[in-house]
Design an enzyme around this catalytic site. Structure first.
Site, PDB file in Angstrom:
ATOM      1  N   SER A 139       0.850  -1.201   0.000  1.00 31.92           N
ATOM      2  CA  SER A 139       0.000   0.000   0.000  1.00 31.92           C
ATOM      3  C   SER A 139       0.877   1.240   0.000  1.00 31.92           C
ATOM      4  O   SER A 139       1.974   1.230   0.580  1.00 31.92           O
ATOM      5  CB  SER A 139      -0.890   0.041   1.245  1.00 31.92           C
ATOM      6  OG  SER A 139      -1.505   1.321   1.380  1.00 31.92           O
ATOM      7  N   TYR A 152      -1.590  -0.957  10.057  1.00 32.39           N
ATOM      8  CA  TYR A 152      -1.635  -1.256   8.615  1.00 32.39           C
ATOM      9  C   TYR A 152      -0.331  -0.836   7.935  1.00 32.39           C
ATOM     10  O   TYR A 152       0.242  -1.587   7.127  1.00 32.39           O
ATOM     11  CB  TYR A 152      -2.833  -0.515   8.023  1.00 32.39           C
ATOM     12  CG  TYR A 152      -3.131  -0.786   6.571  1.00 32.39           C
ATOM     13  CD1 TYR A 152      -3.751  -1.966   6.168  1.00 32.39           C
ATOM     14  CD2 TYR A 152      -2.828   0.164   5.594  1.00 32.39           C
ATOM     15  CE1 TYR A 152      -4.051  -2.190   4.832  1.00 32.39           C
ATOM     16  CE2 TYR A 152      -3.128  -0.050   4.257  1.00 32.39           C
ATOM     17  CZ  TYR A 152      -3.742  -1.227   3.880  1.00 32.39           C
ATOM     18  OH  TYR A 152      -4.042  -1.442   2.550  1.00 32.39           O
TER      19      TYR A 152
HETATM   20  N1  LIG Z   1      -8.678  -0.388  -1.674  1.00 36.16           N
HETATM   21  C1  LIG Z   1      -7.599   0.343  -1.504  1.00 36.16           C
HETATM   22  O1  LIG Z   1      -7.632   1.589  -1.599  1.00 36.16           O
HETATM   23  C2  LIG Z   1      -6.278  -0.300  -1.214  1.00 36.16           C
HETATM   24  C3  LIG Z   1      -5.143   0.515  -1.205  1.00 36.16           C
HETATM   25  C4  LIG Z   1      -3.908  -0.042  -0.951  1.00 36.16           C
HETATM   26  C5  LIG Z   1      -3.792  -1.407  -0.727  1.00 36.16           C
HETATM   27  N2  LIG Z   1      -4.906  -2.182  -0.740  1.00 36.16           N
HETATM   28  C6  LIG Z   1      -4.717  -3.610  -0.494  1.00 36.16           C
HETATM   29  O2  LIG Z   1      -5.282  -4.359  -1.547  1.00 36.16           O
HETATM   30  C7  LIG Z   1      -5.693  -5.641  -1.070  1.00 36.16           C
HETATM   31  C8  LIG Z   1      -7.137  -5.906  -1.475  1.00 36.16           C
HETATM   32  O3  LIG Z   1      -7.959  -4.915  -0.884  1.00 36.16           O
HETATM   33  P1  LIG Z   1      -9.416  -4.532  -1.422  1.00 36.16           P
HETATM   34  O4  LIG Z   1      -9.464  -3.065  -1.507  1.00 36.16           O
HETATM   35  O5  LIG Z   1      -9.773  -5.348  -2.604  1.00 36.16           O
HETATM   36  O6  LIG Z   1     -10.275  -4.939  -0.131  1.00 36.16           O
HETATM   37  P2  LIG Z   1     -11.612  -5.787   0.005  1.00 36.16           P
HETATM   38  O7  LIG Z   1     -12.046  -5.570   1.405  1.00 36.16           O
HETATM   39  O8  LIG Z   1     -12.537  -5.492  -1.128  1.00 36.16           O
HETATM   40  O9  LIG Z   1     -11.091  -7.288  -0.177  1.00 36.16           O
HETATM   41  C9  LIG Z   1     -10.265  -7.948   0.752  1.00 36.16           C
HETATM   42  C10 LIG Z   1     -10.598  -9.425   0.699  1.00 36.16           C
HETATM   43  O10 LIG Z   1      -9.715 -10.126   1.598  1.00 36.16           O
HETATM   44  C11 LIG Z   1     -10.465 -11.102   2.261  1.00 36.16           C
HETATM   45  N3  LIG Z   1      -9.820 -11.463   3.518  1.00 36.16           N
HETATM   46  C12 LIG Z   1      -9.688 -10.697   4.633  1.00 36.16           C
HETATM   47  N4  LIG Z   1      -9.071 -11.382   5.600  1.00 36.16           N
HETATM   48  C13 LIG Z   1      -8.773 -12.607   5.080  1.00 36.16           C
HETATM   49  C14 LIG Z   1      -8.150 -13.766   5.606  1.00 36.16           C
HETATM   50  N5  LIG Z   1      -7.689 -13.789   6.855  1.00 36.16           N
HETATM   51  N6  LIG Z   1      -8.037 -14.853   4.808  1.00 36.16           N
HETATM   52  C15 LIG Z   1      -8.513 -14.848   3.529  1.00 36.16           C
HETATM   53  N7  LIG Z   1      -9.123 -13.771   2.991  1.00 36.16           N
HETATM   54  C16 LIG Z   1      -9.257 -12.667   3.759  1.00 36.16           C
HETATM   55  C17 LIG Z   1     -11.820 -10.448   2.498  1.00 36.16           C
HETATM   56  O11 LIG Z   1     -12.809 -11.404   2.789  1.00 36.16           O
HETATM   57  C18 LIG Z   1     -12.020  -9.743   1.165  1.00 36.16           C
HETATM   58  O12 LIG Z   1     -12.640 -10.582   0.213  1.00 36.16           O
HETATM   59  C19 LIG Z   1      -5.471  -5.608   0.454  1.00 36.16           C
HETATM   60  O13 LIG Z   1      -4.231  -6.215   0.768  1.00 36.16           O
HETATM   61  C20 LIG Z   1      -5.405  -4.122   0.748  1.00 36.16           C
HETATM   62  O14 LIG Z   1      -4.685  -3.854   1.926  1.00 36.16           O
HETATM   63  C21 LIG Z   1      -6.147  -1.674  -0.975  1.00 36.16           C
END
Ligand SMILES: NC(=O)c1ccc[n+]([C@@H]2O[C@H](COP(=O)([O-])OP(=O)(O)OC[C@H]3O[C@@H](n4cnc5c(N)ncnc54)[C@H](O)[C@@H]3O)[C@@H](O)[C@H]2O)c1
Length: 245
Positions: A139, A152
């Site tokens: 991130s 985080y």
């Molecule tokens: N959305 C953003 O702005 C953003 C920015 C930077 C980084 N990220 C990173 O991108 C990745 C995906 O995020 P997203 O935005 O799609 O979020 P999201 O909440 O849409 O999806 C995350 C998924 O991870 C699953 N999950 C959570 N804990 C888990 C576990 N212990 N075992 C298996 N699955 C698990 C959840 O059920 C969900 O389906 C994450 O690592 C997040 O930190 C997101």
């Protein structure tokens, strides 16, 4: 030969786009979700409706035993994994003074512990076969820090150290390990933020919009491609210019 790809946290916004991009590149894609995820069947049906027949495997990547069982199940059912995308992640934002231990440990276990829990079971077979791709989703806030996200940001910064160290371990065996560091992407994770807080953050993005899951997925797909074989230990920043590292 079709490559086998495993994407953790695949039912979320970014995970879904990554599954679709890797399938578009001809891979057999196995989607990981939490055990008993109530959205699993609807997600699979929605993906089938747009032409994707993904495999699915349950497993809690924050839990070492569950992640190990998941890795064994994928290998037994689909074959050795060639491509691993460690995408599962959560936030539990609070100022440090107000952060309870659960919020600290859950975020570290899910975003950083998962890299250990999942990757170590799959990387030996990649090295043995002389080819592999690992992409860890970090991130922007693991690179620059963010108030309210000590847990985080620490986990995501740790993800970058993990990426560079493992990259050095396995580079001679044909396995690359890279990170993708998204900025603010329109998914459930950012939808959970207060809209005024999100808007203030987006006002600072030079590209003048939130990122799309597909923006992140395109970067992941590139790093997983044959063409990216000379790139390892890198972080690809997909943040609309928000932070130029
Ligand atoms: N959305 C953003 O702005 C953003 C920015 C930077 C980084 N990220 C990173 O991108 C990745 C995906 O995020 P997203 O935005 O799609 O979020 P999201 O909440 O849409 O999806 C995350 C998924 O991870 C699953 N999950 C959570 N804990 C888990 C576990 N212990 N075992 C298996 N699955 C698990 C959840 O059920 C969900 O389906 C994450 O690592 C997040 O930190 C997101």
């Amino acid at each position: 030969m079709k490559r086998i790809a495993l994407v953790t946290g695949a039912l979320g916004g970014i995970g879904t786009a990554i599954c679709q991009a890797l399938a578009g590149d001809g891979m057999t894609v196995v989607a990981n979700c939490l055990p008993g995820d109530p959205g699993k069947d609807a997600w699979l049906a929605a993906q089938r409706a747009v032409g994707h027949d993904f495999g699915i495997v349950e497993g809690d990547v924050a839990d070492d035993a569950s992640a190990g069982a998941m890795a064994s199940a994928v290998t037994a059912r689909y074959g050795a994994v060639d491509v691993l995308v460690n995408n599962a992640g959560i936030t539990r934002d609070r100022s440090l003074a107000r952060m309870d231990p659960d919020a600290w440990h859950a975020v570290i276990a899910t975003n950083l512990g998962s890299l250990y829990n999942v990757t170590r079971h799959l990387v030996p077979a990649m090295a043995d076969r002389g080819w592999g791709r690992i992409v860890n989703i970090a991130s922007v806030n693991g690179v620059r820090g963010q108030a309210g996200q000590t847990n985080y940001a620490a986990a995501k910064a740790g993800c970058l150290g993990f990426t560079k160290s493992l990259a050095q371990e396995v580079a001679p065996r044909g396995v690359t390990v890279n990170a993708v560091a998204p900025g603010y992407i329109a998914t459930a994770m950012t939808a959970a933020m207060r809209t005024d807080v999100l808007q203030t953050l987006l006002d600072d993005v030079p590209v003048r919009r939130a990122g799309r899951p597909e923006d992140v997925a395109a970067a992941v797909a590139f790093l997983c491609s044959a063409a990216a074989g000379y790139i390892t230990g890198s972080t690809l920043h997909v943040n609309g210019g928000l932070h130029m590292a």
